[in-house]
Design a protein around this motif. Structure first.
Motif, PDB file in Angstrom:
ATOM      1  N   LEU A  57       8.225 -10.184 -18.446  1.00  0.00           N
ATOM      2  CA  LEU A  57       9.238 -10.763 -17.443  1.00  0.00           C
ATOM      3  C   LEU A  57       8.502 -11.248 -16.141  1.00  0.00           C
ATOM      4  O   LEU A  57       7.426 -10.676 -15.794  1.00  0.00           O
ATOM      5  CB  LEU A  57      10.348  -9.559 -17.014  1.00  0.00           C
ATOM      6  N   PRO A  58       9.329 -11.800 -15.285  1.00  0.00           N
ATOM      7  CA  PRO A  58       8.530 -12.245 -14.085  1.00  0.00           C
ATOM      8  C   PRO A  58       8.316 -11.124 -13.198  1.00  0.00           C
ATOM      9  O   PRO A  58       8.924 -10.001 -13.277  1.00  0.00           O
ATOM     10  CB  PRO A  58       9.748 -12.969 -13.283  1.00  0.00           C
ATOM     11  N   SER A  59       7.325 -11.032 -12.417  1.00  0.00           N
ATOM     12  CA  SER A  59       6.819 -10.073 -11.531  1.00  0.00           C
ATOM     13  C   SER A  59       7.229 -10.422 -10.229  1.00  0.00           C
ATOM     14  O   SER A  59       7.256 -11.535  -9.689  1.00  0.00           O
ATOM     15  CB  SER A  59       5.226 -10.010 -11.520  1.00  0.00           C
ATOM     16  N   SER A  60       7.976  -8.998  -9.860  1.00  0.00           N
ATOM     17  CA  SER A  60       8.476  -9.274  -8.374  1.00  0.00           C
ATOM     18  C   SER A  60       7.350  -9.655  -7.225  1.00  0.00           C
ATOM     19  O   SER A  60       6.491  -8.760  -7.067  1.00  0.00           O
ATOM     20  CB  SER A  60       9.440  -8.173  -7.968  1.00  0.00           C
ATOM     21  N   MET A 169      20.211   1.440  -2.054  1.00  0.00           N
ATOM     22  CA  MET A 169      18.943   1.558  -2.726  1.00  0.00           C
ATOM     23  C   MET A 169      18.145  -0.041  -2.528  1.00  0.00           C
ATOM     24  O   MET A 169      18.828  -0.929  -2.439  1.00  0.00           O
ATOM     25  CB  MET A 169      18.951   1.845  -4.349  1.00  0.00           C
ATOM     26  N   GLY A 170      16.888   0.229  -2.223  1.00  0.00           N
ATOM     27  CA  GLY A 170      16.109  -1.001  -2.345  1.00  0.00           C
ATOM     28  C   GLY A 170      14.964  -0.855  -3.631  1.00  0.00           C
ATOM     29  O   GLY A 170      14.590   0.217  -3.971  1.00  0.00           O
ATOM     30  N   VAL A 171      14.887  -1.878  -4.103  1.00  0.00           N
ATOM     31  CA  VAL A 171      14.030  -1.980  -5.312  1.00  0.00           C
ATOM     32  C   VAL A 171      13.199  -3.225  -5.206  1.00  0.00           C
ATOM     33  O   VAL A 171      13.350  -4.152  -4.531  1.00  0.00           O
ATOM     34  CB  VAL A 171      14.962  -2.012  -6.860  1.00  0.00           C
ATOM     35  N   GLY A 179      16.279  -2.423 -16.332  1.00  0.00           N
ATOM     36  CA  GLY A 179      16.566  -1.466 -15.476  1.00  0.00           C
ATOM     37  C   GLY A 179      16.113  -1.623 -14.049  1.00  0.00           C
ATOM     38  O   GLY A 179      15.896  -2.933 -13.758  1.00  0.00           O
ATOM     39  N   LEU A 180      16.219  -0.678 -13.182  1.00  0.00           N
ATOM     40  CA  LEU A 180      15.790  -0.820 -11.687  1.00  0.00           C
ATOM     41  C   LEU A 180      14.497  -0.396 -11.632  1.00  0.00           C
ATOM     42  O   LEU A 180      14.117   0.794 -12.404  1.00  0.00           O
ATOM     43  CB  LEU A 180      16.927   0.226 -10.915  1.00  0.00           C
ATOM     44  N   SER A 181      13.529  -0.975 -10.776  1.00  0.00           N
ATOM     45  CA  SER A 181      12.253  -0.632 -10.838  1.00  0.00           C
ATOM     46  C   SER A 181      11.534  -0.878  -9.655  1.00  0.00           C
ATOM     47  O   SER A 181      11.867  -1.588  -8.876  1.00  0.00           O
ATOM     48  CB  SER A 181      11.292  -1.546 -12.117  1.00  0.00           C
ATOM     49  N   GLU A 208      14.688 -12.863  -5.306  1.00  0.00           N
ATOM     50  CA  GLU A 208      13.499 -12.601  -6.051  1.00  0.00           C
ATOM     51  C   GLU A 208      13.380 -11.187  -6.947  1.00  0.00           C
ATOM     52  O   GLU A 208      12.467 -11.217  -7.680  1.00  0.00           O
ATOM     53  CB  GLU A 208      12.357 -12.633  -5.006  1.00  0.00           C
ATOM     54  N   LYS A 209      14.327 -10.462  -6.474  1.00  0.00           N
ATOM     55  CA  LYS A 209      14.358  -9.123  -7.067  1.00  0.00           C
ATOM     56  C   LYS A 209      15.224  -9.248  -8.652  1.00  0.00           C
ATOM     57  O   LYS A 209      14.933  -8.460  -9.562  1.00  0.00           O
ATOM     58  CB  LYS A 209      14.899  -8.120  -6.311  1.00  0.00           C
ATOM     59  N   LEU A 210      15.916 -10.307  -8.746  1.00  0.00           N
ATOM     60  CA  LEU A 210      16.858 -10.117  -9.844  1.00  0.00           C
ATOM     61  C   LEU A 210      16.169 -10.744 -11.101  1.00  0.00           C
ATOM     62  O   LEU A 210      15.590 -11.863 -10.654  1.00  0.00           O
ATOM     63  CB  LEU A 210      18.112 -11.150  -9.648  1.00  0.00           C
TER      64      LEU A 210
END
Length: 251
Positions: A57-60, A169-171, A179-181, A208-210
């Protein structure tokens, strides 16, 4: 095809499709899955993607330190914070994560609001020093300087004694299946503890997080009650989350 060209093609496919599958790539390029997995490993080491089971997946880009993250999507974070602030009702006890968007959220709380903010972020606490109606509870522990938050056993022990209405929450990564990471293991444990102590979990997610992922999983996507996203986020991006029963709030 040269390895460098194949890697560029992999990154192009990742940008186009939002994910890549090792088996499919091996068929497209006519090489073994082991070769593709090696390519993915090397690209991951360079921070260009996040490997997951079966592919990548894309890296955040939100995985940088606090100072670096202050420069990313500043207008979007401000809009998301302003919208999230409307979710807090007078008299509530709310949990604020660390991170730049939560600092913005603290700054956007209306001066008339009477509530209690519990946080493991000194930056959030300082942002609320001059707020007349906010009681601030600062969770102690070891200061993780990369994100300017407290972590460790002391923080998790203190969190266990709180019952909150909402956790903001910030992720660094939000994905419907992965999931959330986040980028640090101890931060992931603290965030998981915060999830367990709140009736609702609101994830603040700039673009950029999605559909991105980071190495350490906090929880499944369904741990989120709501995602607060940018107003122009395409429905094609948010629909998979809505299908899981997660409310979508556009800033």
């Amino acid at each position: 095809m040269l390895t460098s060209h194949r890697k560029q093609a992999i990154l192009a496919a990742l940008k186009r499709d939002g994910q890549v599958v090792a088996k499919t790539l091996s068929e497209v390029f006519g090489v073994s899955e082991d070769t593709i997995r090696r390519d993915l490993r090397e690209l991951a080491v360079d921070g260009l993607l996040q490997r997951v089971h079966g592919g990548a997946l894309p890296s955040s880009p939100a995985a940088g330190d606090f100072v670096q993250r202050q420069q990313i999507s500043t207008d979007a974070k401000s809009a998301i914070a302003r919208k999230a602030a409307t979710l807090i009702a007078p008299g509530q006890v709310v949990l604020f994560d660390g991170g730049t968007t939560c600092v913005e959220l603290a700054r956007h709380l209306p001066p008339s609001l009477q509530a209690t903010v519990v946080t493991h972020s000194p930056s959030v606490a300082v942002a609320l020093v001059d707020h007349p109606g906010i009681e601030v509870v600062l969770i102690g522990g070891r200061l993780f300087k990369h994100s300017i938050v407290t972590v460790g056993a002391a923080a998790i022990e203190a969190i266990g004694h709180i019952r909150a209405d909402t956790y903001f929450m910030g992720v660094t990564g939000v994905h419907p299946t992965e999931g959330l990471s986040t980028g640090d293991l101890e931060e992931a444990y603290v965030k998981r503890a915060l999830v367990a102590r709140a009736a609702e979990v609101v994830v603040l997610a700039s673009a950029e997080k999605l559909n991105a992922a980071s190495p350490y999983v906090i929880a499944e996507a369904t741990a989120a009650t709501m995602l607060v996203v940018e107003g122009d986020t395409p429905e094609a991006v948010t629909d998979p989350f809505a299908a899981l029963g997660i409310a979508i709030l556009r800033a």
